[in-house]
Enzyme design. Structure first.
Site, PDB file in Angstrom:
ATOM      1  N   ASP A 280       2.479  -0.497  11.992  1.00  0.00           N
ATOM      2  CA  ASP A 280       2.453  -1.781  12.700  1.00  0.00           C
ATOM      3  C   ASP A 280       3.741  -2.584  12.493  1.00  0.00           C
ATOM      4  O   ASP A 280       3.693  -3.799  12.389  1.00  0.00           O
ATOM      5  CB  ASP A 280       1.234  -2.603  12.245  1.00  0.00           C
ATOM      6  CG  ASP A 280       1.236  -2.880  10.755  1.00  0.00           C
ATOM      7  OD1 ASP A 280       2.065  -2.317  10.032  1.00  0.00           O
ATOM      8  OD2 ASP A 280       0.385  -3.665  10.315  1.00  0.00           O
TER       9      ASP A 280
ATOM     10  N   ASP B 225       4.944  -4.990   6.043  1.00  0.00           N
ATOM     11  CA  ASP B 225       5.418  -6.337   6.379  1.00  0.00           C
ATOM     12  C   ASP B 225       5.428  -7.298   5.181  1.00  0.00           C
ATOM     13  O   ASP B 225       6.333  -8.133   5.062  1.00  0.00           O
ATOM     14  CB  ASP B 225       4.672  -6.925   7.585  1.00  0.00           C
ATOM     15  CG  ASP B 225       3.171  -6.905   7.424  1.00  0.00           C
ATOM     16  OD1 ASP B 225       2.683  -6.397   6.399  1.00  0.00           O
ATOM     17  OD2 ASP B 225       2.476  -7.400   8.326  1.00  0.00           O
TER      18      ASP B 225
ATOM     19  N   LYS C  28     -25.488  13.332  26.088  1.00  0.00           N
ATOM     20  CA  LYS C  28     -24.667  13.521  24.890  1.00  0.00           C
ATOM     21  C   LYS C  28     -25.618  13.632  23.706  1.00  0.00           C
ATOM     22  O   LYS C  28     -26.515  12.796  23.562  1.00  0.00           O
ATOM     23  CB  LYS C  28     -23.755  12.305  24.683  1.00  0.00           C
ATOM     24  CG  LYS C  28     -22.443  12.408  25.417  1.00  0.00           C
ATOM     25  CD  LYS C  28     -21.552  11.233  25.075  1.00  0.00           C
ATOM     26  CE  LYS C  28     -20.275  11.301  25.868  1.00  0.00           C
ATOM     27  NZ  LYS C  28     -19.205  12.048  25.227  1.00  0.00           N
TER      28      LYS C  28
ATOM     29  N   ARG D  34      -5.915  -3.187   8.806  1.00  0.00           N
ATOM     30  CA  ARG D  34      -6.344  -4.586   8.716  1.00  0.00           C
ATOM     31  C   ARG D  34      -6.002  -5.335   9.989  1.00  0.00           C
ATOM     32  O   ARG D  34      -6.799  -6.093  10.516  1.00  0.00           O
ATOM     33  CB  ARG D  34      -5.640  -5.220   7.509  1.00  0.00           C
ATOM     34  CG  ARG D  34      -6.323  -6.389   6.921  1.00  0.00           C
ATOM     35  CD  ARG D  34      -5.619  -6.878   5.681  1.00  0.00           C
ATOM     36  NE  ARG D  34      -4.319  -6.247   5.493  1.00  0.00           N
ATOM     37  CZ  ARG D  34      -3.807  -5.914   4.321  1.00  0.00           C
ATOM     38  NH1 ARG D  34      -4.501  -6.131   3.233  1.00  0.00           N
ATOM     39  NH2 ARG D  34      -2.610  -5.379   4.223  1.00  0.00           N
TER      40      ARG D  34
ATOM     41  N   ASP E  26      -0.324   1.954   8.413  1.00  0.00           N
ATOM     42  CA  ASP E  26      -0.833   1.167   9.544  1.00  0.00           C
ATOM     43  C   ASP E  26       0.001   1.280  10.824  1.00  0.00           C
ATOM     44  O   ASP E  26      -0.447   0.898  11.899  1.00  0.00           O
ATOM     45  CB  ASP E  26      -0.924  -0.314   9.167  1.00  0.00           C
ATOM     46  CG  ASP E  26      -2.017  -0.574   8.146  1.00  0.00           C
ATOM     47  OD1 ASP E  26      -2.815   0.341   7.897  1.00  0.00           O
ATOM     48  OD2 ASP E  26      -2.067  -1.693   7.612  1.00  0.00           O
TER      49      ASP E  26
ATOM     50  N   THR F  91       4.120   2.385   5.700  1.00  0.00           N
ATOM     51  CA  THR F  91       2.737   1.907   5.715  1.00  0.00           C
ATOM     52  C   THR F  91       1.936   2.818   6.635  1.00  0.00           C
ATOM     53  O   THR F  91       2.442   3.190   7.702  1.00  0.00           O
ATOM     54  CB  THR F  91       2.613   0.452   6.213  1.00  0.00           C
ATOM     55  OG1 THR F  91       1.233   0.192   6.561  1.00  0.00           O
ATOM     56  CG2 THR F  91       3.468   0.151   7.434  1.00  0.00           C
TER      57      THR F  91
ATOM     58  N   GLY G 175       0.844  -1.210   0.000  1.00  0.00           N
ATOM     59  CA  GLY G 175       0.000   0.000   0.000  1.00  0.00           C
ATOM     60  C   GLY G 175       0.873   1.251   0.000  1.00  0.00           C
ATOM     61  O   GLY G 175       1.840   1.329   0.748  1.00  0.00           O
TER      62      GLY G 175
ATOM     63  N   ARG H  92       0.980  -4.942  -5.193  1.00  0.00           N
ATOM     64  CA  ARG H  92       1.090  -6.133  -4.341  1.00  0.00           C
ATOM     65  C   ARG H  92       1.355  -7.262  -5.335  1.00  0.00           C
ATOM     66  O   ARG H  92       0.492  -7.609  -6.127  1.00  0.00           O
ATOM     67  CB  ARG H  92      -0.199  -6.368  -3.557  1.00  0.00           C
ATOM     68  CG  ARG H  92      -0.545  -5.182  -2.639  1.00  0.00           C
ATOM     69  CD  ARG H  92      -1.641  -5.536  -1.665  1.00  0.00           C
ATOM     70  NE  ARG H  92      -2.195  -4.362  -1.002  1.00  0.00           N
ATOM     71  CZ  ARG H  92      -1.689  -3.807   0.099  1.00  0.00           C
ATOM     72  NH1 ARG H  92      -0.611  -4.299   0.652  1.00  0.00           N
ATOM     73  NH2 ARG H  92      -2.262  -2.753   0.648  1.00  0.00           N
TER      74      ARG H  92
HETATM   75  O1  F6P Z   1      -1.555  -1.704   4.591  1.00  0.00           O
HETATM   76  C1  F6P Z   1      -2.140  -0.476   4.390  1.00  0.00           C
HETATM   77  C2  F6P Z   1      -3.598  -0.624   4.096  1.00  0.00           C
HETATM   78  O2  F6P Z   1      -4.080   0.677   3.802  1.00  0.00           O
HETATM   79  C3  F6P Z   1      -4.440  -1.300   5.177  1.00  0.00           C
HETATM   80  O3  F6P Z   1      -4.793  -0.440   6.238  1.00  0.00           O
HETATM   81  C4  F6P Z   1      -5.612  -1.763   4.378  1.00  0.00           C
HETATM   82  O4  F6P Z   1      -6.247  -2.829   5.013  1.00  0.00           O
HETATM   83  C5  F6P Z   1      -4.989  -2.182   3.088  1.00  0.00           C
HETATM   84  O5  F6P Z   1      -3.806  -1.424   2.947  1.00  0.00           O
HETATM   85  C6  F6P Z   1      -5.858  -1.989   1.859  1.00  0.00           C
HETATM   86  O6  F6P Z   1      -5.153  -2.472   0.752  1.00  0.00           O
HETATM   87  P1  F6P Z   1      -5.589  -2.263  -0.756  1.00  0.00           P
HETATM   88  O7  F6P Z   1      -5.335  -0.833  -1.110  1.00  0.00           O
HETATM   89  O8  F6P Z   1      -4.719  -3.183  -1.519  1.00  0.00           O
HETATM   90  O9  F6P Z   1      -7.032  -2.585  -0.807  1.00  0.00           O
END
Ligand code: F6P
Length: 328
Positions: free
Chosen positions: A134, A106, A218, A176, A132, A130, A14, A75
């Site tokens: 992570d 990763d 709220k 994810r 994420d 990324t 990504g 990918r």
């Molecule tokens: O890894 C980054 C990310 O944006 C995740 O948060 C998400 O689940 C995934 O890529 C989405 O991937 P794609 O753009 O291939 O649908």
């Protein structure tokens, strides 16, 4: 190890804001040190297809402010096969390339490590890129800061309309396997609840807290749901809550890929520049199979193996505690 003379750089997985500043730093640091640089288009796919081009200082002019990646990304399934890796290796060797900088998450590092074990005569350095956040070995990954700011801007806007209509919004954010964006954005926007893959939230608990919010007057509520939350997705959660929480008009918003775009923040431009600079310097120093990362504001090397096997990224304890207390 032979003296390095020519390196390649690619972005994979990504895209993340900050990749372009990183590419720029890799190219200019390499050229400054007398190395030749080749840009690989579309990640590992470009290695297999021999889709590469020589880069110079002007190839990376005026890209600091651009989201996405000028090298494009993908990918790439064929790179997981022995045949794909062999083709990539042959293409790199034919061009005299002896070092490879890979910018990604990763999945990218898994490919890089396998490739480097199979063909150790090509040095490989990883840069964590990324949204994420992570990856073990770097407190921050490229793109996380920009993406979180993008999410905050979107949620603030949703809060305006939620408040105007006295509504309850469920907002899905990316991640994810990671609740990093959800947690930061949730605390920054005062979300009433944040649902993360790292910590299970029972729907019953969520219902109790939303009812308590209503009781405490709220007018609007926002529940942020990370993509990887284990309750079956944002629509299922909203449906389950709708049955129990009355007198609340419920809406769902999925922020989706807008989170990945946009001009990198100052933080991501600096981080990309630092990590790109460090990646080339590490390679010149003879390192391979390592990731450059940021820890306590210092550049630190972690083996790719460690970055991958320890990749359970721990969310900050104080943020996890705060998330319940500050949203009352
Ligand atoms: O890894 C980054 C990310 O944006 C995740 O948060 C998400 O689940 C995934 O890529 C989405 O991937 P794609 O753009 O291939 O649908």
């Amino acid at each position: 190890m032979q003296k390095l003379s020519k390196i390649a750089v690619l972005t994979s997985g990504g895209d993340a804001p900050g990749m372009n500043p990183c590419i720029r730093a890799v190219v200019r640091t390499a050229l400054y040190n007398g190395l030749e640089v080749v840009g690989v288009r579309q990640g590992y796919q470009g290695l297999i297809d021999n889709n590469m081009y020589d880069m110079n200082n002007r190839s990376v002019s005026n890209i600091l402010n651009l989201g996405g990646t000028i090298l494009k990304t993908a990918r790439c399934l064929p790179f997981r096969t022995d045949e794909g890796m062999e083709l990539a290796y042959k293409n790199l060797k034919a061009r005299g390339i002896d070092g490879l900088v890979v910018i990604g998450g990763d999945g990218t590092f898994t490919g890089a490590l396998r490739f480097s074990r199979k063909y150790p005569d090509i040095a490989v350095i990883g840069v964590p890129g990324t949204i994420d956040n992570d990856l073990y070995g770097s407190t921050y990954t490229l793109g996380f800061d920009t993406a979180t700011n993008t999410v905050i801007e979107a949620i603030d806007k949703i809060r305006d309309t939620a408040d105007a209509h006295d509504r309850l919004f469920f907002i899905e954010v990316m991640g994810r396997d990671s609740g990093a964006i959800a947690l930061r954005a949730g605390i920054s926007c005062g979300a009433e609840a944040i649902m993360l893959p790292e910590k299970e939230t029972a729907i019953e608990e969520l219902i109790v807290s939303l009812k308590a919010g209503q009781y405490n007057k709220k007018s609007s509520s926002i529940v942020i749901v990370a993509e990887g939350d284990k309750n079956g997705g944002v629509y299922d959660i909203a449906k389950a809550v709708e049955k129990e929480v009355k007198n609340y008009d419920i809406k769902v918003t999925i922020l989706g890929h807008l989170q990945r775009g946009g001009s990198p923040s100052s933080f991501d431009r600096i981080l990309g520049s630092r990590l790109g600079f460090a990646a080339v310097n590490a390679m010149i120093a003879g390192k391979t199979q390592q990731m450059v990362g940021l820890q306590a504001n210092n550049i630190v090397l972690t083996t790719l193996e460690e970055a991958l096997t320890q990749h359970e990224f721990k969310l900050e304890d104080d943020l996890m505690q705060m998330m319940e207390i500050l949203s009352i």
